[in-house]
Design a protein around this motif. Structure first.
Motif, PDB file in Angstrom:
ATOM      1  N   ARG A  75      35.426  35.689 -31.615  1.00 53.46           N
ATOM      2  CA  ARG A  75      35.936  35.908 -30.263  1.00 53.46           C
ATOM      3  C   ARG A  75      35.694  34.630 -29.476  1.00 53.46           C
ATOM      4  N   THR A  76      36.771  34.059 -28.955  1.00 52.19           N
ATOM      5  CA  THR A  76      36.645  32.857 -28.140  1.00 52.19           C
ATOM      6  C   THR A  76      36.474  33.284 -26.693  1.00 52.19           C
ATOM      7  N   GLY A  77      35.797  32.507 -25.926  1.00 48.13           N
ATOM      8  CA  GLY A  77      35.580  32.858 -24.533  1.00 48.13           C
ATOM      9  C   GLY A  77      34.452  33.852 -24.387  1.00 48.13           C
ATOM     10  N   ALA A  78      34.254  34.331 -23.183  1.00 49.35           N
ATOM     11  CA  ALA A  78      33.138  35.228 -22.901  1.00 49.35           C
ATOM     12  C   ALA A  78      33.633  36.629 -22.582  1.00 49.35           C
ATOM     13  N   GLY A  79      32.848  37.606 -22.974  1.00 46.01           N
ATOM     14  CA  GLY A  79      33.123  38.990 -22.609  1.00 46.01           C
ATOM     15  C   GLY A  79      34.319  39.589 -23.311  1.00 46.01           C
ATOM     16  N   LYS A  80      34.808  40.671 -22.739  1.00 41.77           N
ATOM     17  CA  LYS A  80      35.918  41.408 -23.335  1.00 41.77           C
ATOM     18  C   LYS A  80      37.253  40.677 -23.237  1.00 41.77           C
ATOM     19  N   ARG A  81      37.334  39.700 -22.371  1.00 44.02           N
ATOM     20  CA  ARG A  81      38.591  38.979 -22.189  1.00 44.02           C
ATOM     21  C   ARG A  81      38.758  37.813 -23.151  1.00 44.02           C
ATOM     22  N   GLY A  82      37.771  37.581 -24.005  1.00 43.37           N
ATOM     23  CA  GLY A  82      37.865  36.509 -24.981  1.00 43.37           C
ATOM     24  C   GLY A  82      38.916  36.822 -26.032  1.00 43.37           C
ATOM     25  N   LYS A  83      39.616  35.810 -26.486  1.00 43.93           N
ATOM     26  CA  LYS A  83      40.662  35.985 -27.488  1.00 43.93           C
ATOM     27  C   LYS A  83      40.020  36.226 -28.853  1.00 43.93           C
ATOM     28  N   ILE A  84      40.551  37.172 -29.613  1.00 44.20           N
ATOM     29  CA  ILE A  84      40.062  37.482 -30.947  1.00 44.20           C
ATOM     30  C   ILE A  84      40.927  36.738 -31.957  1.00 44.20           C
ATOM     31  N   LEU A  85      40.266  36.014 -32.867  1.00 42.98           N
ATOM     32  CA  LEU A  85      40.967  35.261 -33.904  1.00 42.98           C
ATOM     33  C   LEU A  85      40.489  35.719 -35.280  1.00 42.98           C
ATOM     34  N   VAL A  86      41.450  35.904 -36.196  1.00 48.52           N
ATOM     35  CA  VAL A  86      41.168  36.382 -37.551  1.00 48.52           C
ATOM     36  C   VAL A  86      41.645  35.324 -38.539  1.00 48.52           C
ATOM     37  N   PRO A  87      40.823  34.993 -39.535  1.00 42.90           N
ATOM     38  CA  PRO A  87      41.285  34.050 -40.564  1.00 42.90           C
ATOM     39  C   PRO A  87      42.472  34.640 -41.330  1.00 42.90           C
ATOM     40  N   LYS A  88      43.534  33.866 -41.442  1.00 39.66           N
ATOM     41  CA  LYS A  88      44.748  34.335 -42.104  1.00 39.66           C
ATOM     42  C   LYS A  88      44.465  34.712 -43.553  1.00 39.66           C
ATOM     43  N   ALA A  89      43.641  33.917 -44.242  1.00 43.70           N
ATOM     44  CA  ALA A  89      43.317  34.204 -45.637  1.00 43.70           C
ATOM     45  C   ALA A  89      42.637  35.551 -45.784  1.00 43.70           C
ATOM     46  N   ALA A  90      41.733  35.887 -44.877  1.00 43.09           N
ATOM     47  CA  ALA A  90      41.027  37.174 -44.935  1.00 43.09           C
ATOM     48  C   ALA A  90      41.976  38.344 -44.685  1.00 43.09           C
ATOM     49  N   LEU A  91      42.906  38.160 -43.753  1.00 44.06           N
ATOM     50  CA  LEU A  91      43.891  39.198 -43.473  1.00 44.06           C
ATOM     51  C   LEU A  91      44.756  39.474 -44.688  1.00 44.06           C
ATOM     52  N   LEU A  92      45.280  38.399 -45.280  1.00 45.07           N
ATOM     53  CA  LEU A  92      46.157  38.570 -46.440  1.00 45.07           C
ATOM     54  C   LEU A  92      45.392  39.111 -47.642  1.00 45.07           C
ATOM     55  N   GLU A  93      44.135  38.722 -47.789  1.00 44.31           N
ATOM     56  CA  GLU A  93      43.316  39.228 -48.887  1.00 44.31           C
ATOM     57  C   GLU A  93      43.066  40.730 -48.724  1.00 44.31           C
ATOM     58  N   TYR A  94      42.813  41.163 -47.492  1.00 43.27           N
ATOM     59  CA  TYR A  94      42.565  42.578 -47.224  1.00 43.27           C
ATOM     60  C   TYR A  94      43.780  43.429 -47.601  1.00 43.27           C
ATOM     61  N   PHE A  95      44.954  42.912 -47.313  1.00 46.53           N
ATOM     62  CA  PHE A  95      46.170  43.670 -47.601  1.00 46.53           C
ATOM     63  C   PHE A  95      46.779  43.325 -48.959  1.00 46.53           C
ATOM     64  N   GLY A  96      46.040  42.582 -49.762  1.00 45.36           N
ATOM     65  CA  GLY A  96      46.468  42.318 -51.136  1.00 45.36           C
ATOM     66  C   GLY A  96      47.643  41.375 -51.255  1.00 45.36           C
ATOM     67  N   GLY A  97      47.817  40.504 -50.300  1.00 39.50           N
ATOM     68  CA  GLY A  97      48.956  39.626 -50.397  1.00 39.50           C
ATOM     69  C   GLY A  97      48.584  38.259 -50.102  1.00 39.50           C
TER      70      GLY A  97
END
Length: 93
Positions: free
Chosen positions: A71-93
């Motif tokens: 999470r970039t920034g502070a608090g609940k308004r911080g932007k959430i970033l996900v590694p693309k490799a982890a996302l694709l690995e989770y969904f098997g692609g």
């Protein structure tokens, strides 16, 4: 954050950075280039990257600890970033 907590955090960061520099010295140049390229996606980009995936589902997976994120920034308004490799690995692609 107390002074002691801040010093502890700085010590942990220093140890982590030092471990990275040791690993870098043992890696081949091609491995270094691959290690430097980490693509991070916003929640919206995650939903667009996987067919049929909604932003709500991405948020749920993050809340359940199934997807790594930062999470970039502070608090609940911080932007959430996900590694693309982890996302694709989770969904098997």
């Amino acid at each position: 954050m107390t002074l002691k907590e801040r010093q502890n955090l700085l010590t942990q960061i220093t140890v982590f950075i030092n471990s990275l520099s040791v690993e870098d010295e043992t890696m081949a140049p091609a491995e270094l280039k691959a290690a430097e390229k980490i693509e991070l996606l916003t929640i919206k980009e995650c939903a667009e990257a996987v067919n049929g995936l909604s932003e709500h589902t991405v948020r749920q997976l993050i809340a359940q600890g199934k997807l790594p994120h930062i999470r970039t920034g502070a608090g609940k308004r911080g932007k959430i970033l996900v590694p693309k490799a982890a996302l694709l690995e989770y969904f098997g692609g």
